[in-house]
Design an enzyme around this catalytic site. Structure first.
Site, PDB file in Angstrom:
ATOM      1  N   LEU A 179       0.832  -1.317  -0.021  1.00 54.12           N
ATOM      2  CA  LEU A 179      -0.073   0.107   0.023  1.00 54.12           C
ATOM      3  C   LEU A 179       0.767   1.354  -0.026  1.00 54.12           C
ATOM      4  O   LEU A 179       1.985   1.187   0.418  1.00 54.12           O
ATOM      5  CB  LEU A 179      -0.957  -0.100   1.329  1.00 54.12           C
ATOM      6  CG  LEU A 179      -0.518  -0.090   2.602  1.00 54.12           C
ATOM      7  CD1 LEU A 179       0.131   1.394   3.004  1.00 54.12           C
ATOM      8  CD2 LEU A 179      -1.379  -0.366   3.313  1.00 54.12           C
ATOM      9  N   LYS A 180       0.239   2.341  -0.596  1.00 58.94           N
ATOM     10  CA  LYS A 180       0.867   3.861  -0.477  1.00 58.94           C
ATOM     11  C   LYS A 180       0.280   4.515   0.559  1.00 58.94           C
ATOM     12  O   LYS A 180      -0.986   4.665   0.586  1.00 58.94           O
ATOM     13  CB  LYS A 180       0.659   4.368  -1.888  1.00 58.94           C
ATOM     14  CG  LYS A 180       1.392   3.624  -3.244  1.00 58.94           C
ATOM     15  CD  LYS A 180       1.000   4.574  -4.411  1.00 58.94           C
ATOM     16  CE  LYS A 180      -0.307   4.425  -4.799  1.00 58.94           C
ATOM     17  NZ  LYS A 180      -0.862   3.394  -5.299  1.00 58.94           N
ATOM     18  N   GLU A 181       0.817   5.209   1.215  1.00 56.78           N
ATOM     19  CA  GLU A 181       0.439   6.060   2.237  1.00 56.78           C
ATOM     20  C   GLU A 181      -0.273   7.091   1.460  1.00 56.78           C
ATOM     21  O   GLU A 181       0.261   7.676   0.433  1.00 56.78           O
ATOM     22  CB  GLU A 181       1.748   6.784   3.151  1.00 56.78           C
ATOM     23  CG  GLU A 181       1.945   5.854   4.426  1.00 56.78           C
ATOM     24  CD  GLU A 181       3.152   6.463   4.836  1.00 56.78           C
ATOM     25  OE1 GLU A 181       3.093   7.469   5.134  1.00 56.78           O
ATOM     26  OE2 GLU A 181       3.890   5.692   5.657  1.00 56.78           O
ATOM     27  N   LYS A 233       8.992  -7.725  -2.152  1.00 52.56           N
ATOM     28  CA  LYS A 233       8.541  -6.451  -1.650  1.00 52.56           C
ATOM     29  C   LYS A 233       9.847  -5.656  -1.942  1.00 52.56           C
ATOM     30  O   LYS A 233       9.715  -4.430  -2.325  1.00 52.56           O
ATOM     31  CB  LYS A 233       8.451  -6.552  -0.120  1.00 52.56           C
ATOM     32  CG  LYS A 233       8.147  -5.088   0.797  1.00 52.56           C
ATOM     33  CD  LYS A 233       6.925  -4.582   0.003  1.00 52.56           C
ATOM     34  CE  LYS A 233       7.187  -3.184   0.557  1.00 52.56           C
ATOM     35  NZ  LYS A 233       6.050  -2.273   0.284  1.00 52.56           N
ATOM     36  N   PHE A 278       5.862   6.760 -11.588  1.00 51.57           N
ATOM     37  CA  PHE A 278       7.239   7.103 -10.849  1.00 51.57           C
ATOM     38  C   PHE A 278       8.298   7.773 -11.760  1.00 51.57           C
ATOM     39  O   PHE A 278       9.443   7.492 -11.648  1.00 51.57           O
ATOM     40  CB  PHE A 278       7.554   5.792 -10.126  1.00 51.57           C
ATOM     41  CG  PHE A 278       6.712   5.670  -8.966  1.00 51.57           C
ATOM     42  CD1 PHE A 278       7.395   6.096  -7.661  1.00 51.57           C
ATOM     43  CD2 PHE A 278       5.435   5.216  -8.947  1.00 51.57           C
ATOM     44  CE1 PHE A 278       6.716   5.681  -6.543  1.00 51.57           C
ATOM     45  CE2 PHE A 278       4.792   4.911  -7.920  1.00 51.57           C
ATOM     46  CZ  PHE A 278       5.208   5.327  -6.451  1.00 51.57           C
ATOM     47  N   GLY A 282      11.759  15.512  -9.081  1.00 52.96           N
ATOM     48  CA  GLY A 282      11.517  16.313  -7.861  1.00 52.96           C
ATOM     49  C   GLY A 282      12.713  16.329  -7.066  1.00 52.96           C
ATOM     50  O   GLY A 282      13.737  16.524  -7.420  1.00 52.96           O
ATOM     51  N   CYS A 289       9.627   4.354   3.670  1.00 51.28           N
ATOM     52  CA  CYS A 289      10.028   2.904   3.098  1.00 51.28           C
ATOM     53  C   CYS A 289      10.987   2.972   2.127  1.00 51.28           C
ATOM     54  O   CYS A 289      12.041   2.248   2.359  1.00 51.28           O
ATOM     55  CB  CYS A 289       8.653   2.432   2.306  1.00 51.28           C
ATOM     56  SG  CYS A 289       7.384   1.993   3.488  1.00 51.28           S
TER      57      CYS A 289
HETATM   58  P1  NAD Z   1       4.745   2.499  12.184  1.00 52.15           P
HETATM   59  O1  NAD Z   1       6.114   3.067  12.717  1.00 52.15           O
HETATM   60  O2  NAD Z   1       3.804   3.289  11.802  1.00 52.15           O
HETATM   61  O3  NAD Z   1       4.132   1.496  12.928  1.00 52.15           O
HETATM   62  C1  NAD Z   1       4.447   0.351  13.589  1.00 52.15           C
HETATM   63  C2  NAD Z   1       3.934   0.270  14.986  1.00 52.15           C
HETATM   64  O4  NAD Z   1       4.334  -1.103  15.580  1.00 52.15           O
HETATM   65  C3  NAD Z   1       3.924   1.209  16.024  1.00 52.15           C
HETATM   66  O5  NAD Z   1       2.827   1.891  16.513  1.00 52.15           O
HETATM   67  C4  NAD Z   1       4.839   0.327  17.127  1.00 52.15           C
HETATM   68  O6  NAD Z   1       4.637   1.098  18.392  1.00 52.15           O
HETATM   69  C5  NAD Z   1       4.363  -0.860  16.985  1.00 52.15           C
HETATM   70  N1  NAD Z   1       5.233  -1.853  17.767  1.00 52.15           N
HETATM   71  C6  NAD Z   1       6.259  -2.031  17.591  1.00 52.15           C
HETATM   72  N2  NAD Z   1       6.803  -3.075  18.651  1.00 52.15           N
HETATM   73  C7  NAD Z   1       5.700  -3.603  18.591  1.00 52.15           C
HETATM   74  C8  NAD Z   1       5.372  -5.003  19.424  1.00 52.15           C
HETATM   75  N3  NAD Z   1       6.400  -5.819  19.911  1.00 52.15           N
HETATM   76  N4  NAD Z   1       3.966  -5.299  19.612  1.00 52.15           N
HETATM   77  C9  NAD Z   1       3.238  -4.456  19.365  1.00 52.15           C
HETATM   78  N5  NAD Z   1       3.313  -3.189  18.548  1.00 52.15           N
HETATM   79  C10 NAD Z   1       4.613  -3.016  18.259  1.00 52.15           C
HETATM   80  O7  NAD Z   1       5.322   1.584  10.648  1.00 52.15           O
HETATM   81  P2  NAD Z   1       4.315   1.515   9.431  1.00 52.15           P
HETATM   82  O8  NAD Z   1       4.674   2.532   8.577  1.00 52.15           O
HETATM   83  O9  NAD Z   1       3.071   0.951   9.594  1.00 52.15           O
HETATM   84  O10 NAD Z   1       5.237   0.107   8.900  1.00 52.15           O
HETATM   85  C11 NAD Z   1       5.249  -1.148   9.442  1.00 52.15           C
HETATM   86  C12 NAD Z   1       5.837  -2.169   8.367  1.00 52.15           C
HETATM   87  O11 NAD Z   1       5.108  -2.252   7.266  1.00 52.15           O
HETATM   88  C13 NAD Z   1       7.361  -1.748   8.168  1.00 52.15           C
HETATM   89  O12 NAD Z   1       8.112  -2.985   8.023  1.00 52.15           O
HETATM   90  C14 NAD Z   1       7.392  -1.065   6.894  1.00 52.15           C
HETATM   91  O13 NAD Z   1       8.453  -0.850   5.890  1.00 52.15           O
HETATM   92  C15 NAD Z   1       6.319  -1.884   6.167  1.00 52.15           C
HETATM   93  N6  NAD Z   1       5.503  -0.943   5.090  1.00 52.15           N
HETATM   94  C16 NAD Z   1       4.978   0.240   5.249  1.00 52.15           C
HETATM   95  C17 NAD Z   1       4.349   1.087   4.402  1.00 52.15           C
HETATM   96  C18 NAD Z   1       4.006   2.344   4.701  1.00 52.15           C
HETATM   97  O14 NAD Z   1       3.471   3.186   3.522  1.00 52.15           O
HETATM   98  N7  NAD Z   1       3.879   2.927   5.856  1.00 52.15           N
HETATM   99  C19 NAD Z   1       3.856   0.138   3.086  1.00 52.15           C
HETATM  100  C20 NAD Z   1       4.102  -1.027   2.921  1.00 52.15           C
HETATM  101  C21 NAD Z   1       5.038  -1.733   4.081  1.00 52.15           C
END
Ligand code: NAD
Length: 402
Positions: A179-181, A233, A278, A282, A289
């Site tokens: 997913l994309k934020e 990924k 993409f 910019g 990510c």
């Molecule tokens: P985030 O930092 O927003 O959220 C992670 C959460 O996990 C935090 O709220 C933290 O408090 C919690 N956490 C940490 N340790 C924990 C534990 N032991 N038990 C329960 N909760 C715990 O991170 P995110 O952006 O959601 O990314 C999460 C994963 O998904 C990463 O590996 C990231 O690379 C991947 N990802 C992110 C995106 C994105 O757009 N943000 C997209 C695809 C994949």
């Protein structure tokens, strides 16, 4: 289906809310009591368009709950989805401490078969580490070590069977998220593909059932071995980052030769082999990510003695690009910017999110401050996050007078 999502951040909250919307019974766990308190009081700790509404309606329908209680959350879900952060470690590798802590939490409390799903972006080999961590926790509790394979049962029976007959078996699946934020709800609900890395039939059956609503039109599920899923990924993000750095480097050349990169973008994007996505030049990619995933993939390759030269260039170009704006400013005004006041439009790493992790705005803003300038910055949704990072300084995040 009963699902537990571990980690209630951008990915965990969106996944949990969307899976609840599909009728599943979902618990989201987080170790951050502040986040869970906000959620339990009807708020949402992050900004993601549409998320608040989906959370509210599913909480009201009794399909979505939030907790810091590990025992409750492990007991709840047949599926235990790990969606915790995997930030860069000091050497650029993915820091797996949160993933392993989540795996240990599951192993320390599970009393029946679970499908443990790695949704976090994790390097090749992480599923084995998760498996190992769970086994170690089960060993501590003297629960018989199973070889982790589960006897196929045609009825799907045996899932969630009681403690008495549980043989210590569990499955680990890789299910990376794409997913994309800013468009996360839509992306989760309409994925181009769902990648599943699994090695036992029972886990694959559970994943097929969980994702059944996404497969009505055509099957988007791609089942492969776990390592390929983990690498997929990183390959996706590395490819997208490569396109951005390629265009940024070409944009700098275009400026020198007097060409317009926008014309060039349209000229090449119209080629079906290239496509339009993409290709925007910019001020460099940022976010939670691309930078960390490029670093982690490079690190994996370095550890194996085969540095990825293309990705090194992608990173070098991006690092330089983040300072291009600042260089233009100092070329125009000199290096001492005392008494100069700048307006900065946009704080998040891209529109539609409040996420400022590795945002280029930070490089620019900090560079201006270092040179003595003051800044009035504005972002439609990231003002709070900016204050959270830098503190509330009167000159810094005012709403500009329009
Ligand atoms: P985030 O930092 O927003 O959220 C992670 C959460 O996990 C935090 O709220 C933290 O408090 C919690 N956490 C940490 N340790 C924990 C534990 N032991 N038990 C329960 N909760 C715990 O991170 P995110 O952006 O959601 O990314 C999460 C994963 O998904 C990463 O590996 C990231 O690379 C991947 N990802 C992110 C995106 C994105 O757009 N943000 C997209 C695809 C994949």
């Amino acid at each position: 289906m009963k699902i537990t999502v571990i980690g209630s951040g951008y990915v965990g909250l969106v996944s949990g809310a969307c899976l609840a919307e599909l009728g599943n019974d979902v618990i989201c766990l987080d170790v951050d009591p502040r986040k869970i308190e906000i959620l339990n009081n009807g708020g949402v700790p992050i900004y993601e368009p549409g998320l608040e509404e989906v959370i509210k309606s599913n909480v009201a329908a009794g399909r979505l709950r939030f907790t810091t209680d590990v025992a409750e959350s492990v007991a709840h879900g047949l599926v235990q989805m790990i969606a915790v952060g995997t930030p860069s470690g000091e050497d650029g590798s993915a820091d797996l401490q949160y993933v392993i802590a989540a795996a240990r939490a599951i192993g320390s409390a599970m009393t029946e078969y679970k499908v443990i799903v790695d949704k976090s972006t994790v390097p090749v080999g992480t599923a084995d580490k998760v498996k190992q961590a769970v086994h170690e926790e089960l060993d501590k509790r003297r629960i018989k070590k199973s070889n982790n394979t589960v006897a196929p049962s045609p009825s799907g029976g045996g899932l969630g069977r009681g403690n008495a007959e549980w043989d210590g078996s569990f499955s680990v699946v890789s299910n990376p998220e794409f997913l994309k934020e800013g468009a996360a709800i839509d992306d989760f609900n309409r994925p181009d593909r769902i990648v599943i890395g699994a090695e036992d039939e029972q886990a694959i059956r559970v994943m097929r059932e969980m994702y059944a609503p996404f497969r009505r039109n055509h099957d988007r599920l791609m089942v492969m071995d776990i390592k390929s899923a983990e690498l997929t990924k990183y390959a996706a993000n590395a490819m997208l980052a490569t396109r951005i750095s390629f265009m940024n480097e070409l944009a700098n050349l275009a400026e020198k030769v007097g060409a317009d990169i926008e014309h060039v973008r349209k000229g090449i994007g119209s080629d079906q082999r290239i496509g339009y996505h993409f290709l925007y030049a910019g001020c460099g990619y940022g976010g939670s990510c691309f930078p960390k995933d490029v670093r982690a993939l490079k690190r994996t390759a370095e550890e194996l003695g085969m540095p990825l030269r293309v990705l090194q260039a992608v990173e070098d170009v991006n690092d330089a690009q983040k300072s291009v704006l600042l260089s233009k400013i100092t070329r125009r005004f000199g290096d001492n910017l005392k008494d100069k006041h700048f307006a900065l439009w946009g704080l998040a790493f891209k529109p539609g999110t409040d996420d400022m992790r590795e945002a280029t705005s930070r490089v620019v803003m900090e560079g201006l401050w270092e040179r003595g300038a003051t800044v009035t910055a504005y972002d439609p949704v990231a003002m709070k996050e900016a204050q959270h990072i830098y503190g509330a300084r009167a000159d810094r995040y005012r709403m500009p007078m329009l």
